[in-house]
Design a protein around this motif. Structure first.
Motif, PDB file in Angstrom:
ATOM      1  N   TYR A 123       0.593  -1.206  -0.126  1.00  0.00           N
ATOM      2  CA  TYR A 123       0.118   0.096   0.000  1.00  0.00           C
ATOM      3  C   TYR A 123       0.992   1.174  -0.045  1.00  0.00           C
ATOM      4  N   TRP A 124       0.233   2.219  -0.450  1.00  0.00           N
ATOM      5  CA  TRP A 124       1.072   3.678  -0.359  1.00  0.00           C
ATOM      6  C   TRP A 124       1.590   4.017   0.795  1.00  0.00           C
ATOM      7  N   ASP A 125       1.023   3.639   1.914  1.00  0.00           N
ATOM      8  CA  ASP A 125       1.446   4.003   3.329  1.00  0.00           C
ATOM      9  C   ASP A 125       2.205   2.852   4.067  1.00  0.00           C
ATOM     10  N   GLY A 126       2.348   1.728   3.496  1.00  0.00           N
ATOM     11  CA  GLY A 126       2.898   0.451   3.962  1.00  0.00           C
ATOM     12  C   GLY A 126       2.288   0.066   5.129  1.00  0.00           C
ATOM     13  N   ARG A 127       1.027  -0.090   4.843  1.00  0.00           N
ATOM     14  CA  ARG A 127       0.102  -0.644   6.132  1.00  0.00           C
ATOM     15  C   ARG A 127       0.078  -2.055   6.455  1.00  0.00           C
ATOM     16  N   ARG A 128       0.735  -2.790   5.200  1.00  0.00           N
ATOM     17  CA  ARG A 128       0.811  -4.228   5.416  1.00  0.00           C
ATOM     18  C   ARG A 128       2.226  -4.826   5.283  1.00  0.00           C
ATOM     19  N   ASP A 129       2.805  -5.828   5.668  1.00  0.00           N
ATOM     20  CA  ASP A 129       4.062  -6.258   5.389  1.00  0.00           C
ATOM     21  C   ASP A 129       3.985  -7.572   4.764  1.00  0.00           C
ATOM     22  N   SER A 130       3.130  -8.018   4.042  1.00  0.00           N
ATOM     23  CA  SER A 130       3.344  -9.171   3.333  1.00  0.00           C
ATOM     24  C   SER A 130       2.332  -8.904   2.197  1.00  0.00           C
ATOM     25  N   LEU A 131       2.643  -9.541   0.772  1.00  0.00           N
ATOM     26  CA  LEU A 131       1.493  -9.677  -0.200  1.00  0.00           C
ATOM     27  C   LEU A 131       0.331 -10.149   0.219  1.00  0.00           C
ATOM     28  N   TRP A 132       0.575 -11.307   1.012  1.00  0.00           N
ATOM     29  CA  TRP A 132      -0.859 -12.041   1.387  1.00  0.00           C
ATOM     30  C   TRP A 132      -1.814 -11.496   2.404  1.00  0.00           C
ATOM     31  N   ALA A 307      -0.814   0.958  11.383  1.00  0.00           N
ATOM     32  CA  ALA A 307      -1.873   0.040  11.137  1.00  0.00           C
ATOM     33  C   ALA A 307      -1.126  -1.432  11.003  1.00  0.00           C
ATOM     34  N   VAL A 308       0.233  -1.360  10.350  1.00  0.00           N
ATOM     35  CA  VAL A 308       0.991  -2.495  10.256  1.00  0.00           C
ATOM     36  C   VAL A 308       1.156  -3.256  11.500  1.00  0.00           C
ATOM     37  N   LEU A 309       1.530  -2.370  12.479  1.00  0.00           N
ATOM     38  CA  LEU A 309       1.938  -2.771  13.937  1.00  0.00           C
ATOM     39  C   LEU A 309       0.715  -3.431  14.614  1.00  0.00           C
ATOM     40  N   MET A 310      -0.728  -3.055  14.222  1.00  0.00           N
ATOM     41  CA  MET A 310      -1.699  -3.493  14.640  1.00  0.00           C
ATOM     42  C   MET A 310      -2.523  -4.730  14.109  1.00  0.00           C
ATOM     43  N   ASP A 311      -1.886  -5.011  12.764  1.00  0.00           N
ATOM     44  CA  ASP A 311      -2.665  -6.069  11.972  1.00  0.00           C
ATOM     45  C   ASP A 311      -2.416  -7.241  12.665  1.00  0.00           C
ATOM     46  N   GLU A 312      -3.665  -8.012  12.835  1.00  0.00           N
ATOM     47  CA  GLU A 312      -3.424  -9.481  13.292  1.00  0.00           C
ATOM     48  C   GLU A 312      -2.822 -10.462  12.169  1.00  0.00           C
ATOM     49  N   PHE A 313      -2.812  -9.913  11.133  1.00  0.00           N
ATOM     50  CA  PHE A 313      -2.233 -10.931   9.941  1.00  0.00           C
ATOM     51  C   PHE A 313      -0.833 -10.314   9.462  1.00  0.00           C
ATOM     52  N   ASN A 314      -0.155  -9.690  10.496  1.00  0.00           N
ATOM     53  CA  ASN A 314       1.304  -9.128  10.317  1.00  0.00           C
ATOM     54  C   ASN A 314       2.222 -10.520  10.341  1.00  0.00           C
ATOM     55  N   CYS A 315       3.636 -10.086  10.119  1.00  0.00           N
ATOM     56  CA  CYS A 315       4.354 -11.073  10.207  1.00  0.00           C
ATOM     57  C   CYS A 315       4.722 -11.685  11.687  1.00  0.00           C
ATOM     58  N   LEU A 316       4.389 -11.108  12.794  1.00  0.00           N
ATOM     59  CA  LEU A 316       4.570 -11.580  13.991  1.00  0.00           C
ATOM     60  C   LEU A 316       2.802 -12.218  14.827  1.00  0.00           C
ATOM     61  N   SER A 326      12.496 -14.105  12.495  1.00  0.00           N
ATOM     62  CA  SER A 326      12.540 -13.728  10.857  1.00  0.00           C
ATOM     63  C   SER A 326      11.748 -12.466  10.352  1.00  0.00           C
ATOM     64  N   CYS A 327      11.063 -12.099  11.505  1.00  0.00           N
ATOM     65  CA  CYS A 327      10.456 -10.698  11.153  1.00  0.00           C
ATOM     66  C   CYS A 327      11.081  -9.500  11.436  1.00  0.00           C
ATOM     67  N   THR A 328      12.428  -9.551  10.994  1.00  0.00           N
ATOM     68  CA  THR A 328      13.147  -8.328  11.366  1.00  0.00           C
ATOM     69  C   THR A 328      12.782  -6.870  10.776  1.00  0.00           C
ATOM     70  N   ALA A 329      12.163  -6.790   9.629  1.00  0.00           N
ATOM     71  CA  ALA A 329      11.516  -5.552   9.305  1.00  0.00           C
ATOM     72  C   ALA A 329      10.488  -5.052  10.385  1.00  0.00           C
ATOM     73  N   LEU A 330       9.811  -5.983  10.761  1.00  0.00           N
ATOM     74  CA  LEU A 330       8.423  -5.425  11.724  1.00  0.00           C
ATOM     75  C   LEU A 330       9.000  -5.090  13.207  1.00  0.00           C
ATOM     76  N   ARG A 331      10.127  -6.132  13.482  1.00  0.00           N
ATOM     77  CA  ARG A 331      10.541  -5.977  14.830  1.00  0.00           C
ATOM     78  C   ARG A 331      11.631  -4.638  15.366  1.00  0.00           C
ATOM     79  N   PHE A 332      12.166  -4.391  13.909  1.00  0.00           N
ATOM     80  CA  PHE A 332      13.085  -3.341  14.205  1.00  0.00           C
ATOM     81  C   PHE A 332      12.617  -2.359  13.506  1.00  0.00           C
ATOM     82  N   LEU A 333      11.440  -2.005  13.290  1.00  0.00           N
ATOM     83  CA  LEU A 333      10.719  -1.022  12.532  1.00  0.00           C
ATOM     84  C   LEU A 333      11.054   0.348  13.383  1.00  0.00           C
TER      85      LEU A 333
END
Length: 410
Positions: A123-132, A307-316, A326-333
């Motif tokens: 998304y334009w604002d990066g609200r999700r961290d995976s294609l799925w 939004a990405v931090l709150m997403d129940e479908f995020n990497c974590l 393995s979720c380094t992008a999210l953990r070290f955001l």
């Protein structure tokens, strides 16, 4: 030195490199410029990275299942919209409109998904961290497909072919999803009735629905990961400079001048954001295009980050297949206020850019000439941003557009 007659003078001019210069036609490139050109070529694109949170991402049967879901209009609320409604293959998986225009008109432009398997944020604002995880939002968004997760899951359950495909990948389907005790629509988004139905469901039932729903996103990702960019005239030209292509590509003078401008940090700032083989750094930048007042507010990454931090479908999250480390992008955001998140949007790829207009997150520009004019004289009345005036001549802007057109596969 005696030359073999099979070689002609033009081929020698193109492929013969001295320690400092490489000659291509009547243009010479320094070793530094050559290294930059090589880094921008599709030949420099690394192998498709693993999808840490989706262990099914590269299964052929998942790709086939996901492709069917991608084009299935039944998965929308009114049965008239699919993922392909906005991501049309003949438009390089965009829709050619300023804003998403399915059930309603949303406020943002449809980006291409070609090459998205190499990206980290969506998304334009990066609200999700995976294609799925990204693929799940449109089903429930009122401005897109306008359905609910329970309705989508039920359609897959009722389709014998889909059910067989699902079970061949994920195992047995939960039996009670055809039960008349379940409402037609239920999910945490949508109208009040849909949300009320969702929160009346037992927690275990919600989790079962979410598990199947997330799996549907994972097979859609498997399909979307196969959408890789193809070589353009620019790529063929660069490969030719390194003797990787026997075909003779002769850029025009305007195209050569455009390339020179694009890679020159003293004259333009293009490569601060548009670099690498996909011509994007995948990051978020404030170029003065946010909307902070009026009827259509859009603050960009500042809310996408939350939004990405709150997403129940995020990497974590519970539905991810990744191990937490393995979720380094999210953990070290980086969540500090030192990064200018207000009005920052994801840098789009420039590949096939001639074919994917209108441009910017809100589709405000119809032509590439308008885009480069914006960068040449950025706004002064829209808060602090990263751009500085380029003060290029009109002819130089035309050169940049000529180069950008080289990046499209027609």
């Amino acid at each position: 030195m005696i030359l073999n007659s099979r070689f002609n003078a033009l081929t020698l001019l193109i492929t013969f490199c001295l320690p400092v210069f490489c000659f291509a036609g009547d243009r010479q490139w320094t070793k530094y410029e050559l290294s930059i050109l090589q880094s921008l070529s599709l030949s420099a694109l690394p192998s498709l990275p693993d999808s840490a949170s989706n262990r099914f991402a590269d299964l052929p049967q998942a790709k086939s299942f996901g492709e069917k879901l991608f084009f299935d209009e039944r998965l929308s609320g009114n049965g008239d919209t699919s993922c392909a409604t906005c991501h049309q293959p003949d438009k390089y998986f965009t829709d050619g409109l300023p804003h998403i225009n399915s059930k309603n008109t949303a406020g943002r432009n449809t980006p291409t998904i070609v090459g998205s398997g190499w990206l980290r944020w969506f998304y334009w604002d990066g609200r999700r961290d995976s294609l799925w995880a990204q693929a799940l939002i449109p089903f429930e968004a009122k401005d897109e497909m306008g359905s609910s997760r329970l309705a989508v899951v039920r359609i897959v359950t009722q389709d014998e072919n889909y059910r067989d495909m699902y079970e061949s990948i994920f195992g047995e389907f939960p039996k009670n999803f055809l039960s008349s005790d379940l409402p037609k629509h239920a999910g945490p988004f949508g109208d009040m009735k849909t949300q009320d139905n969702w929160y009346r469901l037992p927690i275990l039932t919600q989790k079962k629905i979410n598990r199947v729903y997330s799996n549907l996103g994972k097979v859609i990702e498997a399909y979307e990961r196969t959408l890789a960019p193809k070589p353009s005239r620019f790529d063929n030209y660069v490969d030719q400079l390194f003797d990787k292509n026997n075909q003779v590509i002769e850029p025009t003078k305007d195209e050569i001048e455009g390339i020179k401008l694009f890679i020159d940090p003293e004259k333009t700032q293009c490569m601060q954001c548009h670099n690498g083989a996909l011509l994007t750094n995948g990051g978020f930048h404030n170029v003065g295009s946010g909307r902070f007042e009026g009827g259509k507010l859009d603050f960009g990454r500042v809310f996408g980050l939350q939004a990405v931090l709150m997403d129940e479908f995020n990497c974590l999250g519970a539905y991810s297949d990744a191990k937490p480390d393995s979720c380094t992008a999210l953990r070290f955001l980086n969540r500090t206020n030192h990064i200018p998140l207000h009005g920052a949007y994801k840098t789009p790829s420039l590949r096939n850019v001639e074919l994917t207009g209108p441009y910017f997150h809100d589709g405000r520009f119809n032509t590439l000439k308008e885009v480069v004019e914006f960068y040449n004289h950025p706004p002064t009345d829209n808060g602090a941003h990263e751009l500085k005036p380029l003060n290029l001549q009109s002819e130089q802007l035309d050169h940049l557009v000529a180069f950008l057109n080289m990046l499209s596969v027609k």
